[in-house]
Design a protein around this motif. Sequence first.
Motif, PDB file in Angstrom:
ATOM      1  N   PRO A   1       0.788  -1.226   0.000  1.00 16.67           N
ATOM      2  CA  PRO A   1       0.000   0.000   0.000  1.00 16.67           C
ATOM      3  C   PRO A   1       0.824   1.281   0.000  1.00 16.67           C
ATOM      4  CG  PRO A   1      -0.078  -1.004   2.163  1.00 16.67           C
ATOM      5  CD  PRO A   1       0.695  -1.939   1.274  1.00 16.67           C
ATOM      6  N   SER A   2       2.138   1.169   0.247  1.00 20.07           N
ATOM      7  CA  SER A   2       3.007   2.352   0.185  1.00 20.07           C
ATOM      8  C   SER A   2       4.435   1.888  -0.067  1.00 20.07           C
ATOM      9  CB  SER A   2       2.938   3.142   1.500  1.00 20.07           C
ATOM     10  OG  SER A   2       3.532   2.389   2.544  1.00 20.07           O
ATOM     11  N   ALA A   3       5.294   2.818  -0.423  1.00 14.54           N
ATOM     12  CA  ALA A   3       6.699   2.475  -0.674  1.00 14.54           C
ATOM     13  C   ALA A   3       7.361   1.925   0.592  1.00 14.54           C
ATOM     14  CB  ALA A   3       7.461   3.691  -1.186  1.00 14.54           C
ATOM     15  N   GLU A   4       6.962   2.455   1.737  1.00 13.27           N
ATOM     16  CA  GLU A   4       7.551   2.022   3.018  1.00 13.27           C
ATOM     17  C   GLU A   4       7.002   0.673   3.479  1.00 13.27           C
ATOM     18  OE1 GLU A   4       5.723   5.115   2.899  1.00 13.27           O
ATOM     19  OE2 GLU A   4       7.546   6.004   2.099  1.00 13.27           O
ATOM     20  N   ASN A   5       5.787   0.363   3.081  1.00  9.62           N
ATOM     21  CA  ASN A   5       5.126  -0.871   3.508  1.00  9.62           C
ATOM     22  C   ASN A   5       4.662  -1.637   2.273  1.00  9.62           C
ATOM     23  OD1 ASN A   5       3.869  -2.799   5.144  1.00  9.62           O
ATOM     24  ND2 ASN A   5       1.950  -1.677   5.167  1.00  9.62           N
ATOM     25  N   ASN A   6       5.597  -2.025   1.440  1.00  9.94           N
ATOM     26  CA  ASN A   6       5.290  -2.655   0.161  1.00  9.94           C
ATOM     27  C   ASN A   6       5.073  -4.154   0.341  1.00  9.94           C
ATOM     28  OD1 ASN A   6       5.021  -3.246  -2.533  1.00  9.94           O
ATOM     29  ND2 ASN A   6       7.218  -3.209  -2.937  1.00  9.94           N
ATOM     30  N   ILE A   7       3.810  -4.583   0.310  1.00 11.57           N
ATOM     31  CA  ILE A   7       3.501  -6.011   0.418  1.00 11.57           C
ATOM     32  C   ILE A   7       2.682  -6.494  -0.776  1.00 11.57           C
ATOM     33  CG2 ILE A   7       3.676  -6.052   2.937  1.00 11.57           C
ATOM     34  CD1 ILE A   7       0.579  -6.186   3.001  1.00 11.57           C
ATOM     35  N   VAL A   8       2.728  -5.745  -1.870  1.00  9.56           N
ATOM     36  CA  VAL A   8       1.975  -6.119  -3.066  1.00  9.56           C
ATOM     37  C   VAL A   8       2.430  -7.475  -3.597  1.00  9.56           C
ATOM     38  CG1 VAL A   8       3.445  -4.939  -4.750  1.00  9.56           C
ATOM     39  CG2 VAL A   8       0.998  -5.187  -5.211  1.00  9.56           C
ATOM     40  N   TRP A   9       3.624  -7.885  -3.265  1.00 10.11           N
ATOM     41  CA  TRP A   9       4.192  -9.148  -3.736  1.00 10.11           C
ATOM     42  C   TRP A   9       3.949 -10.310  -2.764  1.00 10.11           C
ATOM     43  CZ3 TRP A   9       7.696 -10.940  -0.254  1.00 10.11           C
ATOM     44  CH2 TRP A   9       8.187  -9.996   0.655  1.00 10.11           C
ATOM     45  N   HIS A  10       3.240 -10.072  -1.686  1.00 14.09           N
ATOM     46  CA  HIS A  10       2.972 -11.133  -0.699  1.00 14.09           C
ATOM     47  C   HIS A  10       1.951 -12.146  -1.247  1.00 14.09           C
ATOM     48  CE1 HIS A  10       4.359  -9.550   3.465  1.00 14.09           C
ATOM     49  NE2 HIS A  10       5.238  -9.257   2.532  1.00 14.09           N
ATOM     50  N   PRO A  11       1.817 -13.280  -0.563  1.00 12.24           N
ATOM     51  CA  PRO A  11       0.756 -14.224  -0.915  1.00 12.24           C
ATOM     52  C   PRO A  11      -0.605 -13.550  -0.785  1.00 12.24           C
ATOM     53  CG  PRO A  11       2.307 -15.240   0.617  1.00 12.24           C
ATOM     54  CD  PRO A  11       2.652 -13.778   0.550  1.00 12.24           C
ATOM     55  N   GLY A  12      -1.532 -13.930  -1.675  1.00 15.50           N
ATOM     56  CA  GLY A  12      -2.851 -13.327  -1.592  1.00 15.50           C
ATOM     57  C   GLY A  12      -3.849 -13.903  -2.572  1.00 15.50           C
ATOM     58  N   VAL A  13      -5.069 -13.429  -2.405  1.00 11.13           N
ATOM     59  CA  VAL A  13      -6.172 -13.756  -3.306  1.00 11.13           C
ATOM     60  C   VAL A  13      -6.382 -12.545  -4.199  1.00 11.13           C
ATOM     61  CG1 VAL A  13      -8.662 -14.205  -3.435  1.00 11.13           C
ATOM     62  CG2 VAL A  13      -7.258 -15.381  -1.723  1.00 11.13           C
ATOM     63  N   TYR A  14      -6.603 -12.790  -5.486  1.00 12.61           N
ATOM     64  CA  TYR A  14      -6.821 -11.698  -6.433  1.00 12.61           C
ATOM     65  C   TYR A  14      -8.202 -11.832  -7.059  1.00 12.61           C
ATOM     66  CZ  TYR A  14      -5.088 -15.421  -9.463  1.00 12.61           C
ATOM     67  OH  TYR A  14      -4.889 -16.621 -10.075  1.00 12.61           O
ATOM     68  N   VAL A  15      -8.789 -10.680  -7.393  1.00 15.25           N
ATOM     69  CA  VAL A  15     -10.125 -10.642  -7.987  1.00 15.25           C
ATOM     70  C   VAL A  15     -10.104  -9.646  -9.149  1.00 15.25           C
ATOM     71  CG1 VAL A  15     -12.581 -10.238  -7.577  1.00 15.25           C
ATOM     72  CG2 VAL A  15     -11.145 -11.088  -5.702  1.00 15.25           C
ATOM     73  N   PHE A  16     -10.378 -10.131 -10.359  1.00 15.19           N
ATOM     74  CA  PHE A  16     -10.498  -9.278 -11.540  1.00 15.19           C
ATOM     75  C   PHE A  16     -11.965  -8.866 -11.672  1.00 15.19           C
ATOM     76  CE2 PHE A  16      -6.627 -11.551 -12.518  1.00 15.19           C
ATOM     77  CZ  PHE A  16      -5.895 -10.709 -13.352  1.00 15.19           C
ATOM     78  N   ILE A  17     -12.227  -7.557 -11.796  1.00 14.30           N
ATOM     79  CA  ILE A  17     -13.591  -7.028 -11.880  1.00 14.30           C
ATOM     80  C   ILE A  17     -13.697  -6.107 -13.087  1.00 14.30           C
ATOM     81  CG2 ILE A  17     -15.301  -5.544 -10.736  1.00 14.30           C
ATOM     82  CD1 ILE A  17     -14.016  -6.420  -8.049  1.00 14.30           C
ATOM     83  N   GLY A  18     -14.820  -6.195 -13.792  1.00 20.40           N
ATOM     84  CA  GLY A  18     -15.102  -5.284 -14.903  1.00 20.40           C
ATOM     85  C   GLY A  18     -16.546  -5.415 -15.342  1.00 20.40           C
ATOM     86  N   ASP A  19     -17.132  -4.334 -15.808  1.00 24.02           N
ATOM     87  CA  ASP A  19     -18.518  -4.330 -16.277  1.00 24.02           C
ATOM     88  C   ASP A  19     -19.478  -4.852 -15.208  1.00 24.02           C
ATOM     89  OD1 ASP A  19     -20.533  -3.796 -18.139  1.00 24.02           O
ATOM     90  OD2 ASP A  19     -20.421  -5.815 -18.999  1.00 24.02           O
ATOM     91  N   ASP A  20     -19.203  -4.483 -13.965  1.00 23.49           N
ATOM     92  CA  ASP A  20     -20.025  -4.877 -12.816  1.00 23.49           C
ATOM     93  C   ASP A  20     -20.093  -6.395 -12.629  1.00 23.49           C
ATOM     94  OD1 ASP A  20     -21.461  -4.059 -10.562  1.00 23.49           O
ATOM     95  OD2 ASP A  20     -23.380  -4.365 -11.557  1.00 23.49           O
ATOM     96  N   LYS A  21     -19.026  -7.097 -13.047  1.00 23.99           N
ATOM     97  CA  LYS A  21     -18.968  -8.549 -12.920  1.00 23.99           C
ATOM     98  C   LYS A  21     -17.597  -8.956 -12.371  1.00 23.99           C
ATOM     99  CE  LYS A  21     -21.793  -9.248 -17.074  1.00 23.99           C
ATOM    100  NZ  LYS A  21     -21.941  -7.845 -17.466  1.00 23.99           N
ATOM    101  N   VAL A  22     -17.587 -10.071 -11.673  1.00 18.25           N
ATOM    102  CA  VAL A  22     -16.320 -10.672 -11.257  1.00 18.25           C
ATOM    103  C   VAL A  22     -15.891 -11.598 -12.387  1.00 18.25           C
ATOM    104  CG1 VAL A  22     -15.193 -12.225  -9.623  1.00 18.25           C
ATOM    105  CG2 VAL A  22     -16.785 -10.483  -8.790  1.00 18.25           C
ATOM    106  N   TYR A  23     -14.721 -11.317 -12.948  1.00 19.58           N
ATOM    107  CA  TYR A  23     -14.201 -12.122 -14.057  1.00 19.58           C
ATOM    108  C   TYR A  23     -13.417 -13.332 -13.562  1.00 19.58           C
ATOM    109  CZ  TYR A  23     -15.419  -9.474 -18.228  1.00 19.58           C
ATOM    110  OH  TYR A  23     -16.104  -8.907 -19.272  1.00 19.58           O
ATOM    111  N   ARG A  24     -12.618 -13.141 -12.530  1.00 17.55           N
ATOM    112  CA  ARG A  24     -11.744 -14.231 -12.087  1.00 17.55           C
ATOM    113  C   ARG A  24     -11.386 -14.033 -10.624  1.00 17.55           C
ATOM    114  NH1 ARG A  24      -9.078 -19.031 -14.159  1.00 17.55           N
ATOM    115  NH2 ARG A  24      -7.290 -19.339 -12.846  1.00 17.55           N
ATOM    116  N   VAL A  25     -11.367 -15.126  -9.888  1.00 22.52           N
ATOM    117  CA  VAL A  25     -10.854 -15.163  -8.516  1.00 22.52           C
ATOM    118  C   VAL A  25      -9.765 -16.224  -8.507  1.00 22.52           C
ATOM    119  CG1 VAL A  25     -11.368 -15.736  -6.108  1.00 22.52           C
ATOM    120  CG2 VAL A  25     -13.067 -14.506  -7.461  1.00 22.52           C
ATOM    121  N   GLY A  26      -8.658 -15.916  -7.879  1.00 27.08           N
ATOM    122  CA  GLY A  26      -7.577 -16.892  -7.792  1.00 27.08           C
ATOM    123  C   GLY A  26      -6.727 -16.630  -6.566  1.00 27.08           C
ATOM    124  N   VAL A  27      -5.765 -17.496  -6.359  1.00 25.70           N
ATOM    125  CA  VAL A  27      -4.901 -17.386  -5.192  1.00 25.70           C
ATOM    126  C   VAL A  27      -3.463 -17.660  -5.604  1.00 25.70           C
ATOM    127  CG1 VAL A  27      -5.158 -19.811  -4.502  1.00 25.70           C
ATOM    128  CG2 VAL A  27      -4.590 -18.108  -2.769  1.00 25.70           C
TER     129      VAL A  27
END
Length: 150
Positions: A54-80
């Motif tokens: 969420p910030s340069a000082e606390n960069n955890i964007v590369w950590h393990p996680g669940v991702y959700v692709f959203i577009g056109d008011d729909k969930v396209y993909r959920v993954g881990v």
Amino acid sequence: MEDLVIDSGSAMKQRVIDAFKKEFAPIESKFEIMDLLDNNSPMDYKTIDLLKLPSAENNIVWHPGVYVFIGDDKVYRVGVSMRNSRYRVMEHIKVQTQQNGYCIGDIDCYSDKSILLFNVKKRDDRHWLLALEVYLETEFKPLIKAGRIG
């Protein structure tokens, strides 16, 4: 009286976040929620690769996680990803994951596009990710299914 304008993507994005917060309230603090396409950023491999969230000082964007692709008011993909959620998202973008006529790249043309990450703050908490993936996949029935859930 002013007309109320609602961005449909914001609505779906908020629905996904609210569902997470309701179901996982006791352990919500173990997660960081981030949007890789915040402020309608381009769905670009290079742009996403350089993000520090969420910030340069606390960069955890590369950590393990669940991702959700959203577009056109729909969930396209959920993954881990049990190692690096941003990297896994970038793989989907690179190969343009698709199924049943829907493609990950489709969301880039929508103003409501969003790629949410629910990353664990500490890698030792990654066991919660599998439960979160199953919950979001079951709750939102993505257009492109992961295949792990029968």
